[in-house]
Design a protein around this motif. Structure first.
Motif, PDB file in Angstrom:
ATOM      1  N   LEU A  70       0.815  -1.208   0.000  1.00 44.91           N
ATOM      2  CA  LEU A  70       0.000   0.000   0.000  1.00 44.91           C
ATOM      3  C   LEU A  70       0.852   1.263   0.000  1.00 44.91           C
ATOM      4  N   SER A  71       1.900   1.291   0.808  1.00 49.95           N
ATOM      5  CA  SER A  71       2.766   2.480   0.814  1.00 49.95           C
ATOM      6  C   SER A  71       3.459   2.648  -0.532  1.00 49.95           C
ATOM      7  N   LEU A  81      -3.378   5.850  -0.256  1.00 50.55           N
ATOM      8  CA  LEU A  81      -3.642   4.445   0.018  1.00 50.55           C
ATOM      9  C   LEU A  81      -3.025   3.941   1.308  1.00 50.55           C
ATOM     10  N   THR A  82      -2.205   4.728   1.967  1.00 52.94           N
ATOM     11  CA  THR A  82      -1.474   4.214   3.132  1.00 52.94           C
ATOM     12  C   THR A  82      -2.406   3.764   4.254  1.00 52.94           C
ATOM     13  N   ASP A  83      -3.591   4.360   4.343  1.00 55.69           N
ATOM     14  CA  ASP A  83      -4.534   3.996   5.399  1.00 55.69           C
ATOM     15  C   ASP A  83      -5.750   3.248   4.856  1.00 55.69           C
ATOM     16  N   LEU A  84      -5.621   2.665   3.653  1.00 54.50           N
ATOM     17  CA  LEU A  84      -6.745   1.951   3.055  1.00 54.50           C
ATOM     18  C   LEU A  84      -7.045   0.685   3.855  1.00 54.50           C
ATOM     19  N   ALA A  85      -8.250   0.600   4.388  1.00 55.43           N
ATOM     20  CA  ALA A  85      -8.643  -0.535   5.221  1.00 55.43           C
ATOM     21  C   ALA A  85      -9.152  -1.689   4.368  1.00 55.43           C
ATOM     22  N   PHE A 365     -14.507   7.235   2.148  1.00 61.36           N
ATOM     23  CA  PHE A 365     -14.471   6.093   1.256  1.00 61.36           C
ATOM     24  C   PHE A 365     -15.774   5.306   1.403  1.00 61.36           C
ATOM     25  N   LEU A 366     -16.075   4.461   0.398  1.00 61.69           N
ATOM     26  CA  LEU A 366     -17.237   3.610   0.454  1.00 61.69           C
ATOM     27  C   LEU A 366     -16.828   2.207   0.899  1.00 61.69           C
TER      28      LEU A 366
END
Length: 370
Positions: A70-71, A81-85, A365-366
């Protein structure tokens, strides 16, 4: 190698061309399929209520695994994207140095792997480019298009609740995003189209669809056009920048760190206007034909743009998306010229001529419903 979906064996299937070659354009009744997909969301079959789906198994699928995934993707792309769950859907762009769109990617992470869904022709070059950018980072890239199919629908499929699913964030404004249309988010026609893309093992596609009603790519395209949703390879060419298509709305984070093409994104957004803008066209329905994508858009006798996508909508009739010069008067009546045939075209503004000078609105985000 030519791809042909196993669902082309279904009764009535007629293969599509262009971007959707390899899957069905329709299954014998395009208008019924579109109504089923857009309005009557469920149909009775063998005592069950089943949601109609669209075969998108020709789409490309690329995976990125490893702890740095992601990073690493964050440094390469327009998205944060670094905190994309896990389970959260988003979109990213990969741009050229000049800020032109090279890849438009649907992104979903499952906690161990990031899944990238792209147009059919994009998977191999995307995987090759990402592989060349790994350096010493802990990432692995794979083109798994032959192993995974995609199926699209407007409603979540209950029986597929455990499958990986990307939900189109359009038209909601993502964190760090910016709306280039003057239409308020709560009035955007894209709100009438929810869109889900499920990942299904290719070998299981036929069984997973089962007796569920099928709609062809024509139905999906009509709903996409009506929602003002741009598509790579249709609305884009080798000069397209994100601002022209309102893609700062869902695919660009204006406050994130440096990435290739960011200088153009920032300069156009802060100091100027995009040279072209996306418009929606309501076409004269008196003809019995539709103009082809690529047809000229005229103001008087002067060409001011090009039709990029066209469809027959079950309610609105013939509709299209086009990219035209920014300076064209939004109130002007246009015509579309195709092989000597002229179609009167009433334009609806998508990207505003003064884009960049309106106030953006941000949402989150959705998350995919379970």
């Amino acid at each position: 190698m030519t791809y042909n979906s196993t669902l082309l064996r279904r009764p009535g299937a007629v293969e599509a061309g262009g971007l959707d070659a390899g899957v069905a354009a329709h299954y014998g009744d395009p208008y019924r399929e579109q109504r089923l997909l857009a309005g009557v969301h469920v149909a009775a079959a063998q005592g069950k209520n089943l949601t109609a789906v669209v075969d998108l198994s020709h789409r490309g699928v690329v995976t990125v695994s490893g702890p740095d995934r992601l990073s690493w993707l964050n440094t390469l792309s327009s998205a944060q994207l670094t905190d994309l769950a896990p389970g959260v859907s988003t979109e990213l762009l990969l741009l050229s140095i000049q800020g032109r769109i090279e890849h438009d990617v649907r992104v979903l992470d499952d906690g161990a792997t990031t899944w990238l869904i792209v147009e059919a022709a994009e998977a191999a070059p995307l995987a090759a480019w990402l592989t060349g950018m790994r350096f010493m980072l802990r990432v692995e890239v794979a083109d798994v298009s032959g192993l995974w199919a995609v199926a699209g629908t407007v409603n979540p499929v209950t029986e597929w609740s455990e499958r990986l699913c990307w939900r189109d964030p359009w038209p909601h404004i993502a964190p760090g995003g910016f709306a280039y249309t003057a239409v308020p988010e709560e009035s955007h026609p894209g709100l009438d189209r929810s869109w889900f893309e499920y990942l299904i093992p290719m070998a299981d596609l036929d069984a997973a669809v089962g007796v569920r009603p099928l709609a062809g790519s024509w139905a999906a395209e009509a709903l996409r056009i009506a929602a003002w949703r741009p598509r790579l390879g249709a609305e884009t060419d080798d000069k397209t920048i994100p601002h022209e298509l309102d893609l700062l709305r869902t695919a660009v984070h204006l406050a994130k760190g440096c990435y290739k093409g960011q200088e153009t994104v920032a300069r156009v957004h802060n100091l100027g206007h995009p040279p072209r803008r996306l418009v929606f066209l309501q076409l004269d329905g008196s003809q019995h034909t539709l103009p082809a994508a690529g047809s000229a858009v005229l103001l008087g006798e002067r060409q001011v743009g090009t039709v990029t996508s066209v469809a027959q909508h079950f309610e609105m009739g013939p509709i299209a998306l086009a990219v035209i010069k920014r300076t064209v008067d939004p109130a002007a009546e246009l015509t579309v010229l195709d092989a000597g045939e002229k179609y009167v075209a009433a334009q609806e503004t998508i990207v505003a001529p003064d884009a960049g000078q309106v106030v953006g609105r941000q949402t989150g985000f959705l998350r995919v419903p379970r």
